[in-house]
Scaffold this active site. Sequence first.
Site, short mmCIF file in Angstrom:
data_model
loop_
_atom_site.label_atom_id
_atom_site.label_comp_id
_atom_site.label_asym_id
_atom_site.label_seq_id
_atom_site.Cartn_x
_atom_site.Cartn_y
_atom_site.Cartn_z
N GLY A 34 0.81 -1.22 0.00
CA GLY A 34 0.00 0.00 0.00
C GLY A 34 0.83 1.25 0.00
O GLY A 34 0.55 2.21 0.71
N CYS A 35 1.84 1.30 -0.82
CA CYS A 35 2.83 2.38 -0.86
C CYS A 35 2.81 3.05 -2.23
O CYS A 35 2.46 2.43 -3.23
CB CYS A 35 4.21 1.76 -0.58
SG CYS A 35 5.61 2.88 -0.72
#
Length: 180
Positions: A34-35
Amino acid sequence: MGFYDYSVTDPQGNEVKMSDFKGKVVMVVNTATGCGFTPHYEPIEKMYEDYRDQGFEVLDIPCNQFKGQTPGTDEEIHEFCTLNYGTQFPQMHKSDVNGENELPLYTWLKGQRGFEGFGHGPKALTMSALLKTIDPDYKNNSDIKWNFTKFIIDRAGNVVARFEPTADMRAVEECVKSQL
């Protein structure tokens, strides 16, 4: 100790020895699902597909130490990566890359290649500004700064490069190709 003396654990709890990679060029990378750098999975997978027959391996070590950007279980992380990026390279057990519980492999990697900066451009400036709020002395330690820091290991087990997540993936690929 050298690269081939270390091991990590896969999601099933099995030991993966770095000595299994003798004679290969290896990218060790701490990843997150989730970056803003998560799309790096795509060029990493492409390199794996293009060069694995020439002796290139990727060692994907998910890490949740950077703003909690890898919250899932090993199984959820693997599912995300295969569904969204078609990854085929080996994924290891989610682990720490800094601090008290960091993998010994990462202690060694950071000792071989310290932080040399984020480079230039908007992403580099953003990362520098963010890191100043987290660790004002970030420039002066070898800690992993963020997700998708890549270490390139040559066929003899030497760390030949460290690429911060802001590095151009074309430069990463050129480094890998130069070692094959």
